[in-house]
Design a protein around this motif. Structure first.
Motif, PDB file in Angstrom:
ATOM      1  N   GLY A 199       3.587 -11.974   8.478  1.00  0.00           N
ATOM      2  CA  GLY A 199       2.309 -11.483   7.980  1.00  0.00           C
ATOM      3  C   GLY A 199       1.828 -10.282   8.777  1.00  0.00           C
ATOM      4  O   GLY A 199       1.180  -9.378   8.241  1.00  0.00           O
ATOM      5  N   ASP A 200       2.193 -10.253  10.035  1.00  0.00           N
ATOM      6  CA  ASP A 200       1.744  -9.124  10.855  1.00  0.00           C
ATOM      7  C   ASP A 200       2.425  -7.828  10.425  1.00  0.00           C
ATOM      8  O   ASP A 200       1.822  -6.744  10.512  1.00  0.00           O
ATOM      9  CB  ASP A 200       2.012  -9.414  12.337  1.00  0.00           C
ATOM     10  CG  ASP A 200       3.450  -9.864  12.574  1.00  0.00           C
ATOM     11  OD1 ASP A 200       3.885  -9.829  13.736  1.00  0.00           O
ATOM     12  OD2 ASP A 200       4.123 -10.255  11.606  1.00  0.00           O
ATOM     13  N   LEU A 201       3.656  -7.929   9.932  1.00  0.00           N
ATOM     14  CA  LEU A 201       4.349  -6.716   9.485  1.00  0.00           C
ATOM     15  C   LEU A 201       3.696  -6.159   8.239  1.00  0.00           C
ATOM     16  O   LEU A 201       3.481  -4.956   8.099  1.00  0.00           O
ATOM     17  CB  LEU A 201       5.816  -7.030   9.171  1.00  0.00           C
ATOM     18  CG  LEU A 201       6.689  -7.380  10.360  1.00  0.00           C
ATOM     19  CD1 LEU A 201       8.123  -7.546   9.896  1.00  0.00           C
ATOM     20  CD2 LEU A 201       6.586  -6.307  11.416  1.00  0.00           C
ATOM     21  N   SER A 202       3.422  -7.083   7.340  1.00  0.00           N
ATOM     22  CA  SER A 202       2.807  -6.673   6.084  1.00  0.00           C
ATOM     23  C   SER A 202       1.488  -5.964   6.363  1.00  0.00           C
ATOM     24  O   SER A 202       1.215  -4.878   5.839  1.00  0.00           O
ATOM     25  CB  SER A 202       2.588  -7.923   5.234  1.00  0.00           C
ATOM     26  OG  SER A 202       2.114  -7.603   3.984  1.00  0.00           O
ATOM     27  N   VAL A 203       0.695  -6.555   7.206  1.00  0.00           N
ATOM     28  CA  VAL A 203      -0.597  -5.964   7.538  1.00  0.00           C
ATOM     29  C   VAL A 203      -0.399  -4.643   8.271  1.00  0.00           C
ATOM     30  O   VAL A 203      -1.104  -3.654   8.027  1.00  0.00           O
ATOM     31  CB  VAL A 203      -1.419  -6.949   8.392  1.00  0.00           C
ATOM     32  CG1 VAL A 203      -2.640  -6.267   8.963  1.00  0.00           C
ATOM     33  CG2 VAL A 203      -1.831  -8.144   7.564  1.00  0.00           C
ATOM     34  N   GLY A 204       0.597  -4.638   9.165  1.00  0.00           N
ATOM     35  CA  GLY A 204       0.871  -3.407   9.897  1.00  0.00           C
ATOM     36  C   GLY A 204       1.192  -2.256   8.943  1.00  0.00           C
ATOM     37  O   GLY A 204       0.742  -1.121   9.129  1.00  0.00           O
ATOM     38  N   LYS A 205       1.951  -2.565   7.907  1.00  0.00           N
ATOM     39  CA  LYS A 205       2.306  -1.556   6.919  1.00  0.00           C
ATOM     40  C   LYS A 205       1.055  -1.027   6.230  1.00  0.00           C
ATOM     41  O   LYS A 205       0.883   0.179   6.045  1.00  0.00           O
ATOM     42  CB  LYS A 205       3.237  -2.189   5.879  1.00  0.00           C
ATOM     43  CG  LYS A 205       3.962  -1.203   5.033  1.00  0.00           C
ATOM     44  CD  LYS A 205       5.144  -0.666   5.788  1.00  0.00           C
ATOM     45  CE  LYS A 205       5.885   0.394   5.009  1.00  0.00           C
ATOM     46  NZ  LYS A 205       6.995   0.944   5.773  1.00  0.00           N
ATOM     47  N   ILE A 235      -1.956  -1.040   7.285  1.00  0.00           N
ATOM     48  CA  ILE A 235      -2.802  -0.251   8.191  1.00  0.00           C
ATOM     49  C   ILE A 235      -2.233   1.141   8.375  1.00  0.00           C
ATOM     50  O   ILE A 235      -2.966   2.134   8.421  1.00  0.00           O
ATOM     51  CB  ILE A 235      -2.939  -0.983   9.541  1.00  0.00           C
ATOM     52  CG1 ILE A 235      -3.830  -2.205   9.340  1.00  0.00           C
ATOM     53  CG2 ILE A 235      -3.510  -0.076  10.605  1.00  0.00           C
ATOM     54  CD1 ILE A 235      -4.051  -3.002  10.571  1.00  0.00           C
ATOM     55  N   ASP A 236      -0.907   1.197   8.472  1.00  0.00           N
ATOM     56  CA  ASP A 236      -0.298   2.507   8.616  1.00  0.00           C
ATOM     57  C   ASP A 236      -0.597   3.360   7.383  1.00  0.00           C
ATOM     58  O   ASP A 236      -0.915   4.548   7.484  1.00  0.00           O
ATOM     59  CB  ASP A 236       1.212   2.334   8.812  1.00  0.00           C
ATOM     60  CG  ASP A 236       1.852   3.609   9.281  1.00  0.00           C
ATOM     61  OD1 ASP A 236       2.739   4.122   8.594  1.00  0.00           O
ATOM     62  OD2 ASP A 236       1.415   4.111  10.346  1.00  0.00           O
ATOM     63  N   LEU A 254      -5.128  -6.394  14.061  1.00  0.00           N
ATOM     64  CA  LEU A 254      -4.446  -5.100  14.142  1.00  0.00           C
ATOM     65  C   LEU A 254      -5.295  -3.905  13.737  1.00  0.00           C
ATOM     66  O   LEU A 254      -4.999  -2.780  14.111  1.00  0.00           O
ATOM     67  CB  LEU A 254      -3.190  -5.139  13.262  1.00  0.00           C
ATOM     68  CG  LEU A 254      -2.145  -6.189  13.673  1.00  0.00           C
ATOM     69  CD1 LEU A 254      -1.050  -6.301  12.625  1.00  0.00           C
ATOM     70  CD2 LEU A 254      -1.551  -5.832  15.019  1.00  0.00           C
ATOM     71  N   ALA A 255      -6.330  -4.155  12.937  1.00  0.00           N
ATOM     72  CA  ALA A 255      -7.098  -3.012  12.428  1.00  0.00           C
ATOM     73  C   ALA A 255      -7.778  -2.186  13.518  1.00  0.00           C
ATOM     74  O   ALA A 255      -7.701  -0.954  13.495  1.00  0.00           O
ATOM     75  CB  ALA A 255      -8.120  -3.500  11.407  1.00  0.00           C
ATOM     76  N   PRO A 256      -8.458  -2.823  14.470  1.00  0.00           N
ATOM     77  CA  PRO A 256      -9.218  -2.021  15.444  1.00  0.00           C
ATOM     78  C   PRO A 256      -8.342  -1.000  16.180  1.00  0.00           C
ATOM     79  O   PRO A 256      -8.767   0.132  16.394  1.00  0.00           O
ATOM     80  CB  PRO A 256      -9.751  -3.071  16.423  1.00  0.00           C
ATOM     81  CG  PRO A 256      -9.740  -4.352  15.680  1.00  0.00           C
ATOM     82  CD  PRO A 256      -8.617  -4.275  14.708  1.00  0.00           C
TER      83      PRO A 256
END
Lengths: 577, 395, 293
Positions: free
Chosen positions: B157-163, B165-166, B196-198
């Motif tokens: 899930g962190d990868l998906s969110v990371g994508k 955000i990028d 991850l957003a901040p």
């Protein structure tokens, strides 16, 4: 207390525990032990549920929520607050008990299936609470890394040891449930299941008992949940959701409600069924559902229906030389005062005035009869006095105690016994058990209740019928039993609703003799009947109702001479034999 | 009456004991030293997660069939032992125990749900069985020190969110709204976004959730839109994820809706119709493999997988199948390069999975990373009239 | 707090689903009235209505044919269920009847899984788009559902109050023994109630599937919500149930908008508990027996 007798009484739960104890000796396979452990955990919940559903007849479709409460309390206290698993368990049980109490008190006041409806929402509400409080509850992801139970500093992980632990708990709960089921409390539960109105009339505080058994079953369920998390080490909101809750009911029903061992059988059989059905895994719900339907249609008592229930109540030794004095009387009626006083009692049903102002008083050792044509309000009067109906106005006092606001069971405890026009015996209890029920409302040791009931049984000459069920005895015996239940209450005042209906002449004589003896032992009696041959000779006073109005209340001779009475009821110049 | 019930109770007790005996006998003695290599798969093919479990099962079966058709490993066949986790933790636990103790599998692939994986990882850890979980829950492989035996070859899930955000950073979005489903998957996305957003300078202006059977999300959309967000990040499963797009159209919501990888499958694309056209979605290469440049490491592997899967099952695979396929391939490769013992497989996974080209991405496991993927394993896609295409952002 | 002005939008969001709850609830009410049984399988009938339509339209049948066929399938289900119940041996109680419907519900859900799998399915029925009214956006789906519900209420009213069969059913609901004395067969009336209830449930499923997408999983929740609608409106009054359903839908929409979307399903149960505690007969129902102590 005879130890041998005690052990004899515990045979069933001990036998079950013994059989289950064999399992780890037969297999060392972790998987099989694991399945059996889950079966035991479900047995815990189902036994508690049986007391609630099988005995008391209250359908809870969301019991998984209480298992979840226990599971979560244990999980959170051990992971977040560092508590020991052993210490967390009672807290979980307490939390579930409190929750159950809060939910039960308002809903159990209603009859019918409102409890079932309310309970359907528990798992969903629980899920919502967990999600909203996800900061402390772990949310939908659940709680992980729950530590095992510590035994001498080492976490308990060995499957066989765990099995023994759970079995120990199961044994204790089985003994507890078995003893409740076979005690007077068990009789009360079954009475509530069959007929709440009758139960109230026998002095059983129905709502209080229902809440109590609900709370107990919730606490037991929570215990199961706590044991679960220390084994699986993980729990989420959906672990004990609606599917699980419904499955509990299916297992209980299939095995047989109301027997304790039936629930065990149901869990064992349905616990292994998925194994047998492995090839048809996706068909499982269809099979389980169809099974439930088939059982409920053709054998509602489930597997346990194959065996006839064995009563835990047997009458004591017969006593010879019974006299009227041997029939126990409620101690110390108020000297010289009115045992029952009714004043200005009124009741309307919509636009119909059933009773417009009833006034009379009865003293100890008096028989007051109430007569009148059909529809005159006699049954209404009795219902109002006994508490089955609430009056619109007027006062009722029993031995000086104002009763008009009290529930029927409280009035019974105050010394008011009654019979119903159509005998309301509890059909699932034997004759003797029915009478013991009457003798159980006041606090007294079990032996005393049984002795009291035996005395009543013998006084009414019902010993032959003692072990039979109400549908196995004749009308006369049912009538007598109905009276016997009221007598077992040791009432100060006895309300009799058409006790003579359907009796032969000789039976009526026996009834009359009984009433005379009761009167001479100091009981106040209110007698409603149509059979003048019974009523007139017995009554000290006669009260006549016509269309809800009281038109006479005097000694029989005066009443018979009263012209209004003749017109209304007896017919001008006619003699009613 | 007394006799009947007495006898019946005796009978009942004997039946009970017989059940116990039968059950014990039913459990077969652990087979030792038998010829085939045994791999266990514990997937949720029934229950709420069956939309994950079925394709995963298909993929694992395919992988095993392929290796056996090619002659097995060192002349020995590979046997797949399958258990249904039934989308519940209890059944996951039972299934895991069965596979580990009765079937004696060398490695375990499962479960399809994060919840199930969490429930069985103590069992796998205690028994010393390497476990590969095709899930996205971060807690499955963290903290790594306590997850020695557990690997998670899936898009976290962190990868998906990371994508996302990028993508947001590049698009110049500063304020995001988060719309998540009220279950473990959705909450995972929300939590990852919060984390991850901040760091990327993106603020979460508002969060809204929806239950799995919601029929209308206009309330949530209205509130998110009113919070002045540049875009709405949706991370959820189920029917409402379709309804969201329709509702957004009807409300004429301005901000775009960017979705996590839960929507990157054909069931969703068919159901939502053209309400989603133009919206960005996080996806996996396997879905747009034909747009990948030839030099892209996964093009060849994806093409082969899609081809084989379609031939075998009649429909194209989605991301979940791809993850399970990769897990199976890893185990098979581990067996090939060791003697197929549990501890050897575990060690191989942790040390030898370097630049392992799978359908899902290029994996790199290490003692500190049992998830193995970076955000380049995911691609940003944009919904088109007929399906999806690679977003310009990737090119 | 700018979105407070969106209260109408929050309400509008719940209208359609509320009407659906109401139809399901009306079904509960019809069955309860004639037989004192709570039919726990009602939610599954809703699922079958929706999924059967999906299948039928998948065979390229036009909607005019597929929809009535799907409703007919549901009516058959209702009849089958009632026939099953009538098989019960003497000595069964209302409790056993309820258990039978629970078992039937479990079996039906499993069967639905077997037939249609677990994926969500849907079909197109409503025109796309929405109207703007009263500061909110109300899509055509909502309008269609409301219109159909209104028509069904009229049909139901006509049936119960203007046809002989309907009047017989109401007579039966009042007092079966007295109804028998004028030649009404209670068994037939109960059958009719189950069939009518299933028709309503099936219709509800058809109405909701194009918006919600349908899966075998939804039966339980829809059944519970429909049941709550019936309780809110009054279990003894089918029209009350429809009103109750719409109120429930509005409540859900409002609470999601104003309070929190986390508890969306829980609001229905809080409403259920509140009604049971404060006014168990619902808005329009008769006082249940025994509650006067």
């Amino acid at each position: 207390m005879n130890v041998g007798l005690m052990m004899e009484r515990q045979r069933v739960p001990l036998a079950i525990a013994g059989a289950l104890a064999i399992v780890p000796l037969l297999t060392r396979d972790d998987y099989t032990l694991g399945v059996w452990t889950f079966i035991l955990l479900n047995v815990l919940v189902v036994v508690g549920l049986d007391l609630l559903l099988g005995y008391a007849g209250q359908l809870s479709l969301g019991h998984g929520a209480f298992v979840a409460v226990g599971a979560y309390v244990s999980a959170l206290l051990t992971t977040k607050a560092g508590w020991s698993g052993w210490g967390a368990m009672p807290v979980g049980m307490l939390a579930a008990a409190v929750l159950a109490g809060v939910i039960a008190v308002p809903t159990l006041r209603l009859r019918g299936y409102y409890l079932a409806m309310a309970t359907l929402g528990f798992p969903i509400l629980f899920d919502a609470v967990i999600r909203v409080g996800s900061s402390w509850s772990g949310g939908s992801s659940g709680v992980t890394a729950i530590p095992g139970l510590m035994v001498k500093g080492v976490p308990l992980r060995d499957p066989a040891m765990y099995y023994w632990l759970v079995l120990g708990v199961v044994t204790i709960v089985l003994l507890l449930a078995w003893n409740i089921a076979n005690s007077r409390l068990g009789l009360k539960l079954r009475a509530i299941h069959a007929d709440e109105t009758a139960a109230l009339a026998r002095g059983i505080p129905v709502v209080r008992v229902k809440v109590m058994v609900f709370v107990l079953s919730a606490a037991i369920a929570a215990l199961s949940g706590s044991l679960y998390v220390h084994n699986v080490q993980f729990v989420a909101a959906g672990t004990f959701g609606l599917q699980y809750s419904l499955m509990l009911v299916v297992m209980l029903v299939a095995g047989g409600m109301g027997r304790i061992w039936g629930g065990v059988a149901g869990v064992v059989v349905l616990g292994w069924l998925p194994e047998l059905l492995r090839g048809f895994a996706t068909w499982q719900p269809v099979i389980f559902g169809s099974l439930l339907v088939a059982i409920m249609l053709f054998s509602p008592s489930g597997l346990a229906g194959l065996a006839r229930r064995r009563t835990a109540f047997l009458p004591g030794k017969a006593r010879s030389g019974m006299t009227a004095e041997a029939v126990p009387v409620h101690p110390q009626p108020l000297a010289g005062g009115d045992v029952l006083r009714v004043s200005d009692l009124r009741k309307r049903f919509g636009g119909v005035t059933a009773l417009s102002g009833l006034n009379f008083a009865v003293q100890a050792g008096q028989i007051q009869s109430i007569i009148g044509p059909n529809g005159a309000g006699k049954s209404t009067a009795l219902a109002l006095i006994s508490g089955a109906l609430l009056s619109d106005a007027g006062t009722i006092s029993i031995n000086g105690l104002p009763c008009a606001e009290l529930t029927a069971d409280r009035r019974a405890l105050a010394g008011l016994g009654r019979t119903f026009q159509h005998a309301r015996l509890i059909p699932t209890l034997t004759v003797f058990e029915n009478i013991v029920l009457g003798a159980s409302s006041r606090a007294m040791p079990r032996l005393r209740s049984e002795a009291l009931a035996t005395a009543v049984l013998d006084r009414l000459d019902l010993r032959d019928a003692a072990q039979r069920f109400p549908d196995e005895i004749n009308h006369y015996q049912r009538r007598l039993t109905e009276i016997g239940i009221a007598l077992a209450l040791e009432p100060r005042v006895l309300l009799l609703d058409e006790p003579g209906a359907g009796l032969s002449a000789s039976e009526t004589d026996v009834l009359g003799q009984l009433l005379r003896e009761l009167r001479s032992s100091g009981t106040a009696i209110v007698l409603v009947d149509h059979i003048m041959a019974l009523v007139i000779p017995l009554s000290d006073r006669m009260l006549v109702l016509d269309g809800g109005v009281q038109i006479a209340d005097a000694r029989p001779a005066e009443v018979l001479a009263d012209a209004r009475v003749r017109t209304a009821y007896l017919g001008q110049g006619a003699e009613h034999a | 009456m007394y006799r009947t019930s007495h006898l019946t109770r005796r009978l009942g007790l004997r039946l009970l004991a017989a059940c116990g005996l039968a059950a014990a006998l039913v459990a077969p003695a652990a087979a030792q030293g038998s010829a085939p290599y045994r791999i266990g798969a514990l997937l949720d093919v029934t229950g709420g997660a069956s939309f994950l479990g079925k394709p995963e099962q298909n993929a694992v079966v395919l992988a095993i069939e392929q290796v056996n058709a090619a002659g097995g490993i060192r002349g020995r066949k590979v046997e797949l032992v399958f258990e249904d986790a039934k989308s519940t933790e209890t059944d996951s636990v039972l299934g895991a125990r069965k596979l580990i103790t009765q079937a004696n599998v060398a490695a375990l692939i499962g479960t399809s749900r994060t919840g199930g994986a969490m429930a069985i990882l103590p069992i796998a850890s205690e028994a010393g069985v390497p476990m590969l979980a095709p899930v996205s829950g971060v807690a499955v492989v963290e903290p790594v020190a306590q997850r020695k035996w557990i690997f998670r070859p899936g898009q976290g899930g962190d990868l998906s969110v990371g994508k996302v955000i990028d993508y947001a950073r590049r698009a110049g979005w500063k304020k995001l709204g988060v719309l998540y489903s009220a279950d473990a998957y959705g909450e995972d996305g929300r939590d990852n976004m919060r984390k991850l957003a901040p760091a990327a300078g993106v603020t979460i202006a508002r969060e809204e959730s929806f239950p799995s059977a919601a029929t209308d999300l206009k309330s949530q959309l209205t509130k998110l839109s009113a919070a002045g967000v540049d875009a709405i990040f949706m991370h959820g499963l189920g029917a409402p994820s379709v309804i969201v797009y329709r509702n957004a159209r009807e409300l004429a919501i301005k901000p775009p809706i960017i979705s996590g990888h839960g929507q990157a499958n054909s069931a969703f694309r068919t159901a939502v119709g053209d309400a989603v056209v133009g919206q960005p979605i996080v996806g996996a290469p396997v879905l747009i493999w034909n747009e990948l440049p030839t030099a892209h490491p996964q093009k060849r592997v994806s093409a082969a997988f899609v081809d084989a899967y379609t031939k075998r099952y009649g429909s194209a695979p989605d991301m979940f199948a791809g993850v399970a396929y990769d897990a199976a391939q890893m185990v098979l490769q581990a067996i090939r390069e060791t003697e197929g013992e549990r501890a050897q497989i575990r060690d191989w996974l942790e040390t030898k999975v370097k630049n392992f080209v799978g359908v899902t991405g290029v994996f790199n496991f290490s003692p500190t990373d049992h998830a193995g993927l970076k955000i380049d394993a995911l691609v940003m896609m944009v919904a088109t009239e007929g399906g999806w295409r690679l977003a310009d952002y990737e090119k | 707090m700018e979105w407070l002005v969106s209260v109408p939008q929050f309400l509008a969001g719940g209208l359609a689903i509320g009407a659906v709850y109401g139809l399901i609830g009306a079904g509960f009410s019809l069955v309860y009235n004639t037989s004192r049984v709570i039919n726990f399988a009602q939610g599954q009938v809703v699922v079958y209505g929706g999924l059967a339509t999906v299948s039928l339209m998948g065979f390229a049948l036009p909607a005019v044919v597929a929809l009535p066929l799907a409703v007919a399938v549901c009516m058959l289900l209702g009849a089958a269920l009632q026939s099953l119940l009538s098989l019960a041996r003497k000595g069964h109680t209302e409790l056993t009847s309820i258990m039978v419907t629970i078992g039937a519900g479990i079996a039906l859900q499993g069967l639905a899984h077997q037939i249609w799998g677990t994926d969500y399915q849907t079909f197109q029925l409503y025109p796309e788009g929405a109207v703007r009214a009263l500061g909110t956006s109300i899509n055509y789906a909502t309008l269609t559902i409301l219109a159909v519900t209104l028509v069904m209420c009229f049909v139901l009213w006509f049936f119960l109050y203007r046809t002989l069969v309907g009047k017989a059913m109401r007579a039966c609901a009042g007092d079966p023994r007295v109804a028998q004395t004028v030649g009404i067969r209670p068994g037939r009336m109960v059958l009719g109630a189950y069939v009518a209830s299933a028709a309503l449930g099936g219709l509800a499923g058809i109405l909701v599937t194009p918006s919600l997408m349908m899966s075998a999983e939804f039966g339980v929740l829809l059944g519970i919500k429909g049941f709550t609608a019936a309780i809110v409106g009054g279990l003894t009054n089918p029209f009350g149930a429809v009103v109750g359903g719409i109120l429930l839908g509005l409540l859900e929409g409002l609470c999601v908008g104003l309070i929190s979307s986390d508890l969306q399903d829980a609001y229905a149960f809080i409403a259920l508990m509140a009604v049971l505690l404060l006014r168990p007969q619902g808005l329009f129902g008769r006082v249940p027996p025994g509650s006067s102590r």
